[in-house]
Write an enzyme that holds these catalytic residues in place. Structure first.
Site, PDB file in Angstrom:
ATOM      1  N   MET A   1       8.624  31.617  46.977  1.00 59.59           N
ATOM      2  CA  MET A   1       8.715  32.585  45.879  1.00 59.59           C
ATOM      3  C   MET A   1       8.827  33.985  46.459  1.00 59.59           C
ATOM      4  SD  MET A   1       5.541  33.806  43.418  1.00 59.59           S
ATOM      5  CE  MET A   1       5.661  32.624  42.082  1.00 59.59           C
ATOM      6  N   ASN A   2       9.733  34.816  45.861  1.00 57.71           N
ATOM      7  CA  ASN A   2       9.627  36.253  46.095  1.00 57.71           C
ATOM      8  C   ASN A   2       9.761  37.002  44.780  1.00 57.71           C
ATOM      9  OD1 ASN A   2      12.517  35.463  47.246  1.00 57.71           O
ATOM     10  ND2 ASN A   2      12.713  37.642  46.834  1.00 57.71           N
ATOM     11  N   ASP A   3      10.637  37.962  44.629  1.00 59.26           N
ATOM     12  CA  ASP A   3      10.580  38.944  43.542  1.00 59.26           C
ATOM     13  C   ASP A   3      10.338  38.362  42.152  1.00 59.26           C
ATOM     14  OD1 ASP A   3      11.525  40.285  45.741  1.00 59.26           O
ATOM     15  OD2 ASP A   3      13.409  40.903  44.825  1.00 59.26           O
TER      16      ASP A   3
ATOM     17  N   GLN B   1      12.286  34.749  42.016  1.00 61.64           N
ATOM     18  CA  GLN B   1      13.166  34.296  43.092  1.00 61.64           C
ATOM     19  C   GLN B   1      12.524  33.084  43.761  1.00 61.64           C
ATOM     20  OE1 GLN B   1      16.475  36.371  44.281  1.00 61.64           O
ATOM     21  NE2 GLN B   1      16.030  35.736  42.195  1.00 61.64           N
TER      22      GLN B   1
ATOM     23  N   PHE C   1      20.294  35.959  42.342  1.00 61.53           N
ATOM     24  CA  PHE C   1      19.326  36.967  42.777  1.00 61.53           C
ATOM     25  C   PHE C   1      18.630  37.609  41.585  1.00 61.53           C
ATOM     26  CE2 PHE C   1      20.663  38.207  47.368  1.00 61.53           C
ATOM     27  CZ  PHE C   1      20.716  36.875  47.723  1.00 61.53           C
ATOM     28  N   SER C   2      17.831  38.633  41.865  1.00 68.55           N
ATOM     29  CA  SER C   2      16.894  39.191  40.890  1.00 68.55           C
ATOM     30  C   SER C   2      17.581  39.769  39.656  1.00 68.55           C
ATOM     31  CB  SER C   2      16.041  40.269  41.542  1.00 68.55           C
ATOM     32  OG  SER C   2      15.203  39.717  42.522  1.00 68.55           O
TER      33      SER C   2
ATOM     34  N   ASP D   1      20.009  43.523  41.241  1.00 70.43           N
ATOM     35  CA  ASP D   1      18.705  43.622  40.578  1.00 70.43           C
ATOM     36  C   ASP D   1      18.757  44.383  39.257  1.00 70.43           C
ATOM     37  OD1 ASP D   1      18.038  42.468  43.018  1.00 70.43           O
ATOM     38  OD2 ASP D   1      17.256  44.330  43.849  1.00 70.43           O
TER      39      ASP D   1
ATOM     40  N   GLU E   1      16.113  48.770  45.980  1.00 70.12           N
ATOM     41  CA  GLU E   1      16.142  47.478  45.309  1.00 70.12           C
ATOM     42  C   GLU E   1      15.249  47.490  44.064  1.00 70.12           C
ATOM     43  OE1 GLU E   1      17.116  44.099  48.427  1.00 70.12           O
ATOM     44  OE2 GLU E   1      15.015  44.693  48.588  1.00 70.12           O
TER      45      GLU E   1
ATOM     46  N   TRP F   1       7.654  41.722  53.532  1.00 69.43           N
ATOM     47  CA  TRP F   1       8.743  41.008  54.207  1.00 69.43           C
ATOM     48  C   TRP F   1       8.471  40.813  55.701  1.00 69.43           C
ATOM     49  CZ3 TRP F   1      12.069  38.019  52.039  1.00 69.43           C
ATOM     50  CH2 TRP F   1      12.525  38.273  50.739  1.00 69.43           C
TER      51      TRP F   1
END
Length: 497
Positions: A37-39, A55, A98-99, A170, A225, A308
């Protein structure tokens, strides 16, 4: 029609999540259903529930082809996983979804806008490629989503002159009071820096370039971002996450960090005039926050609680990686962004233990003050105002082998978080220092621990420091240290969901 790529991802996550026990996850922070998992994406309120997309790479605990994971909650603390919402299954997003963001359409459907990514080969002889990024739509009922037939809806031709088609991502949408829509998107202009673009739409499907909202001009890192743009307490606020930042004093120490700008918005011209800037989070692990406007009128923010540069800390022999921060209520005071834990958390505070006017000048422990899922409020001050102490430390997630600490040096007004003894076997980022406001050595802290994290709210939310930690759960001790003589008030609650 659901693609086989999306169907396979849904089957995989449903099967694999059963191998993760409740105790192996955070208690009240949203974590990856399985894999990476990210954003946060699409943070929204729809059909009576909060929706959080994210994400997601379900097949590995390393970053990979991006999907959109999905979870819902009624209180932002108890999360229910829903099937993965988007998968990279079209020609325009085949290398990643993507986001992006989500809104509710007038007809009751949920609209998602996301960045589609396709790798473009740069050199026929060498395996070099760059990511072409476009903005795409999907519409659905809160569970299943159909990608828009005219995707992508924003691409290179919709960029201002000199802007990169490789760094265009984004999108964050919102609806105006007149029923029309706006969207901000991160972009990179010719100077290699960052900028935020503003687009408008009458129906949410046909979008037009309006203006460059604001340019970085190489002041705060490079590419900007994950923008978010909203009104709060009579001002306009821009949140963004710049890459490759340089520290400025005690601000912007995370490299890939966070930036809050407070100012005014000229809606006719489509430009934002910055008046004040600050970090959003002063700890180690926080990135790409996104906000939602709640039905009761609060602006609530959640970020990815990770850095990151520390992603290698826990990506081997585990089934999930990545968690979100505690939801935070936002306000502006004294031209600063203030953050407080959402008030819903207070309904889960039990077993209160409190002490008033504890004076000490060495290492102490207090009966009943321990735990790894706790909410602690403490205030420290000099026992003798004419003789301010040199250092105070709060040590937690502690036993004879491990500890993480918060330490405060009042003469420099420096608060430091230090997790070098938390159990990590890697030379990752372990410390972060922040300059805080302190009058005569007094400091107020609220410290919230979950199984794998700590979030520190300083002086009623004037600053926040977040960090992940993977110390063994048996290390639940808490102690206090003073160099000099400290007077302290403390209240501890167990957090039981």
């Amino acid at each position: 029609m659901i693609s086989h790529i999306l169907r396979d991802a849904r089957k995989y996550e449903e099967t694999m999540e059963k191998q993760i026990g409740k105790e192996a996850r955070p208690e009240f922070h949203l974590s990856a259903r399985i894999g990476w998992m990210n954003d946060p994406n699409g943070f929204s309120f729809y059909n009576g529930k909060y929706h959080m997309f994210y994400q997601y790479h379900p097949y590995d605990c390393q970053w990979g082809p991006m999907h959109w994971g999905h979870a819902v909650s009624e209180d932002l603390l108890h999360w229910e996983y829903l099937p993965v919402a988007l998968a990279p299954d079209e020609l325009y997003d085949m290398d990643g979804c993507f986001s992006g963001s989500a809104i509710t359409l007038p007809d009751g459907r949920q609209l998602l806008m996301y960045t589609g990514m396709v790798k473009e080969r740069q050199n026929v002889k060498v395996a070099e490629s760059r990511d072409i990024q476009t903005q795409c739509l999907a519409v659905g009922d809160g569970i299943d989503f159909e990608k828009y037939k005219d995707n992508p809806i924003l691409e290179e031709k919709d960029l201002p002159k000199g802007s990169s088609k490789y760094d265009f991502r984004d999108p964050k949408m919102w609806q105006k009071k007149d029923g029309s829509y706006c969207c901000v998107v991160g972009s990179r202009p010719e100077d290699g820096s960052g900028q935020i673009l503003l687009y408008t739409s009458t129906d949410g499907f046909q979008w037009n370039f309006k203006s460059i909202l604001i340019k970085n001009n190489n002041r705060f890192g490079k590419m900007w971002e994950c923008p978010d743009f909203f009104q709060l307490d009579g001002k306009w606020v821009l949140l963004t996450s710049p890459q490759d930042m340089l520290p400025q004093g005690f601000e912007y120490h995370n490299g890939n960090g966070t930036l809050c700008m407070i100012g005014d918005f000229d809606e006719k011209a489509g430009t934002f005039q910055e008046q004040y800037n600050q970090s959003i989070d002063y700890g180690i692990d926080f990135y790409a926050p996104q906000t939602v406007y709640t039905p009761d009128g609060r602006r609530v923010m959640i970020g990815w609680m990770q850095n990151w540069d520390t992603c290698g800390q826990r990506t081997r022999n585990v089934l999930w990686f990545g968690q979100m921060s505690l939801p935070r209520e936002l306000s502006i005071r004294n031209n600063r962004l203030y953050q407080l834990p959402i008030r819903e958390l207070e309904a889960y505070r039990f077993h209160k233990v409190g002490y008033q006017n504890i004076t000490f000048s060495e290492v102490i422990e207090l009966e009943g003050i321990k735990g790894r899922r706790v909410d602690i409020e403490l205030t420290v001050r000099p026992a003798d105002e004419q003789n301010i102490y040199h250092k105070f430390a709060f040590r937690f997630a502690q036993n004879e082998k491990y500890q993480t600490s918060l330490s405060f040096r009042p003469r420099e007004a420096i608060l430091k978080i230090d997790r070098k003894h938390s159990g990590s076997r890697r030379a990752i980022i372990h410390q972060r220092r922040s300059k805080v406001n302190s009058e005569d050595g007094k400091l107020k802290l609220r410290i919230i621990l979950d199984r794998f994290s700590v979030e520190v709210f300083v002086n009623d939310g004037e600053q926040v420091m977040s960090a992940i930690l993977y110390t063994e759960q048996s290390a639940d001790g808490i102690s206090f240290f003073a160099d000099g003589t400290v007077n302290m008030d403390i209240v501890k609650y167990d957090l039981i969901m």
